[in-house]
Motif scaffolding. Sequence first.
Motif, PDB file in Angstrom:
ATOM      1  N   PRO A   1      -5.614   8.195  -1.191  1.00  0.00           N
ATOM      2  CA  PRO A   1      -4.389   8.817  -1.720  1.00  0.00           C
ATOM      3  C   PRO A   1      -4.107   8.460  -3.177  1.00  0.00           C
ATOM      4  N   LEU A   2      -4.791   7.435  -3.679  1.00  0.00           N
ATOM      5  CA  LEU A   2      -4.479   6.996  -5.030  1.00  0.00           C
ATOM      6  C   LEU A   2      -5.555   7.371  -6.031  1.00  0.00           C
TER       7      LEU A   2
ATOM      8  N   VAL B   1       0.833  -1.200   0.000  1.00  0.00           N
ATOM      9  CA  VAL B   1       0.000   0.000   0.000  1.00  0.00           C
ATOM     10  C   VAL B   1       0.873   1.257   0.000  1.00  0.00           C
ATOM     11  N   LEU B   2       1.875   1.258   0.895  1.00  0.00           N
ATOM     12  CA  LEU B   2       2.711   2.445   1.020  1.00  0.00           C
ATOM     13  C   LEU B   2       3.506   2.732  -0.253  1.00  0.00           C
TER      14      LEU B   2
ATOM     15  N   PHE C   1       3.602   6.234  -2.283  1.00  0.00           N
ATOM     16  CA  PHE C   1       4.784   7.090  -2.313  1.00  0.00           C
ATOM     17  C   PHE C   1       5.732   6.867  -3.483  1.00  0.00           C
ATOM     18  N   ARG C   2       5.771   5.665  -4.041  1.00  0.00           N
ATOM     19  CA  ARG C   2       6.738   5.469  -5.107  1.00  0.00           C
ATOM     20  C   ARG C   2       6.180   4.414  -6.057  1.00  0.00           C
ATOM     21  N   ASN C   3       5.182   4.809  -6.811  1.00  0.00           N
ATOM     22  CA  ASN C   3       4.431   3.783  -7.528  1.00  0.00           C
ATOM     23  C   ASN C   3       5.121   3.250  -8.772  1.00  0.00           C
ATOM     24  N   LYS C   4       6.290   3.779  -9.120  1.00  0.00           N
ATOM     25  CA  LYS C   4       6.981   3.182 -10.253  1.00  0.00           C
ATOM     26  C   LYS C   4       7.928   2.082  -9.801  1.00  0.00           C
ATOM     27  N   GLY C   5       7.993   1.882  -8.491  1.00  0.00           N
ATOM     28  CA  GLY C   5       8.888   0.848  -7.996  1.00  0.00           C
ATOM     29  C   GLY C   5      10.201   1.437  -7.506  1.00  0.00           C
ATOM     30  N   LEU C   6      11.021   0.588  -6.900  1.00  0.00           N
ATOM     31  CA  LEU C   6      12.269   1.069  -6.335  1.00  0.00           C
ATOM     32  C   LEU C   6      13.277   1.464  -7.402  1.00  0.00           C
ATOM     33  N   LEU C   7      13.400   0.661  -8.443  1.00  0.00           N
ATOM     34  CA  LEU C   7      14.359   0.962  -9.513  1.00  0.00           C
ATOM     35  C   LEU C   7      13.613   1.005 -10.837  1.00  0.00           C
TER      36      LEU C   7
END
Lengths: 318, 268, 301
Positions: free
Chosen positions: C94-95, A289-290, A294-300
């Motif tokens: 939030p989405l 969820v988080l 906060f970073r929906n394209k992923g870590l890399l």
Amino acid sequence: MNQKHVILSILLAFFACFPVLFDNPYWIGVLNDIWLYAILGLSLNWIVGHTGLFNLGHAAYYAVGAYTAAILATRYNVPILWAMPLSGLAAGLFALIVARPIIHLRGDYLAIVTIGVGEIVRIALENDVFGLTGGSNGIFGIPRPEFFDIRIRRPWQFYYLIGGFLLLTIWFFYRLEQSRFGRALNYIKEDDTAAEGSGIPTAYYKLAAFVIGAVWAGMAGTLFAAKMSTISPGSFNFWESVLVFAIVILGGAGSIPGVILGAFLLVGLPEIFRNFADARMLFFGAAMVLMMIFRNKGLLPPLVRKYAGVVRKRGGLA
Amino acid sequence: MSLLSLEKVVKTFGGLTAVNRVSFSVEAGSVVGLIGPNGAGKTTVFNLITGNYTPDSGDIRFNGVSIRGKKPHKIVEMGIARTFQSIRLFQNMPVVENVLAGCHCRMKSGIFASMLRTPGQKREEKQALETARKMLEFVGLWEQAGLLASNLSYGKQRLLEIARALASGPELLILDEPAGGMNDQETAELLTLIREIGKMGITVLLIEHDMGLVMRACEKLVVIEYGTKIAEGGPEEVKNNPRVIEAYLGVEEEECEEIRNGDGESPC
Amino acid sequence: MDFFLQQLFNGLAVGGIYALVALGYTMVYGVMKLMNFAHGELFTMGAYLGLTFLGVFAFTELLGPFLGVLVLILLVMGLVALVGVLLERAAYRPLRSSPRLSAIVSALGASIFLQNAIMLVYGARFQVYPHGILPNMPISILGVDIPLLRILLFLVSILMMAGLFFFVQKTRMGTAIRAAAIDQDAARLMGINVDRVIQIVFLIGPALGAAAGVMVGIYYGQINFTMGWVFGLKAFTAAIIGGIGNIPGAMLGGLLLGVLEAMGAAYISTAWKDAIAFAVLILILLVRPRGILGERVADKL
């Protein structure tokens, strides 16, 4: 650029020597799992990451591959490594049949159908379909692989077998990504009407993404069967599919390093936090969820492709 | 034989007849304009030609071959390329990669050739990049090749769409409101570009509301109102056609100005 | 014939439960175009909370079986409704402007989180509802003996659905919900407080699911933290069958699926019972994705 190469070389060297440096079968086993999930993640990456198709039933192809290899090895005495391309083929064919009618479905509907496919496969396996799958007990006594007269049965041996296949996968997939095939999938993901209108056969490529993802998942299934020597339907349930899906999405959809990082985190971290065994899944869910918030394209996330003679520029309106 | 011909094409959506027995032809080497009031069905006609919609009845022929019912990508392969009314670029990709999309259908390398990086595949990639460069230079965007498409200004984005369409080496280029959102300077440059495209031997069919551009660029106009063709002919002829004048009655002062400036006379 | 009727009533009873859960999915999807994967977990939560409160408060002793169960259900519905609103706040709001994929992943994550939270609190083994809370003697209908419990289950479902139908058709808020389901932006422009609508939907949907959970606990006697998964997917299938986003559709779909499943299990095989629901799902999505009562969604080029 060179900095990246140096880091990569160091990592490669480290992991290549790991079993020699640390004679710890437990952690080698964990890395084996990470390698396997990395391969699975990379296979799903074609479908979800590059093409943007919501496939939540990838475990089905993994299962088809694993069971094909297991059946060939236990009933027909096919050496398990020879069964690998056959399992890939079986999984690919299965994907072709299954995906063809559903490929045009809109995003969330496709997600639901793929869940359904995954479940039907699992239920079929549990019910001993065709009398071949052994029901909920599965298939056991899968013979160990032999590689040039070396019988592979210790964790460190599997480490090099699976790790080697992972390297091969990365090698081929990187090239495929950088080619016309990879571009076509990305065009489709960005805007499939524009892609079709530019001359790209979108239906063909969506299907191709599914098939290649399935083929590789099938081959990973062979390695899984060989490693575990016993397989049962429980290993191919919805949560497996969700795990692989999460590896791709949270690691970085459409990015090879992202997916590998995803596998490390989602398979490795729970091992590190074994003590909090039960709360692990709780964190996993919360993390999903988080991450989306906060970073929906992923870590890399994937990097923009480079082209000879073209200088990558950033910044404002031109 | 005309390059493109529509024969009594009909398209309905639910109860609404969007295109009503429309017939017209486009000769090779010409620049033809499809005009008419808003909502007349012009983009629908385009979508029928490009295969996004299938006609309910009637036929569409390209080089004598019927393209009715063919998939859009096939039609591109056959030689018709298009731009979109609302810009549909691959926004998160660099400019050059957008153009490479157009090159796709002229390449053949498949999965194996790409995984193995055969000499044929490498050659093809090089050639495609070369084509992309040429197209970008042609529209004046090579400088921005490495920029993300989303970073381009609106007018430049339209040019990029044209470059992408040209990259597939079409015989017929279909432009859907290419001057939308362009200022006077950009529109003038677009006019030059269209003429250059004509010189390359490519036939152009365009929808446009900018009457100045239409009058100067097109050799022939086809006028559509409420899904029906009401006039077809040279700009002069069409401009003085009473039915056309009627259709455009209630037209804004500025558009009247443009028609007047476009050619001296005005129906307003 | 007896057998057939037995199975029919069986199917209707289970179908009523599917319908209640399906309503939760369909209402959320209708307004937000989002598949709330976590909905099944709210259903499970209802079942567990029901069990807890049965133990903590002696409802049935104080108020008698029928009133006691009613109060229990209402209490559980209220609590789970609150959880539903919290869920929306935390995982979905939030989405709102993010791509669809993000919302799906978040929904999955929320589902995993809730399911495991339930497991941590209550343990992984089956839990058992006290036996015989409600009288269960066979009642004769159309010459067939049907257990009373089954009839009660069905009646309660129907009553709730009727209540919801009335609410959606005849009240202002209900109309607002329908409007927002058709076109959220237009609804907003018409002055409808879409945020409020979404909150209400996340109150009602989970509440109904929770009620279904308690009823399942009473009817089947056994509950487990994974029950939301299978029930949820089947209920979702029911919503799709009826036409996702369509409230009467969810009711119809639920009952239909319940009956189809009961007939399939009785006349074909019980082992493949779960697969029937999935097969139906896939078939519907391929052949008629808008479901029985759903509306066509047109594509604009």
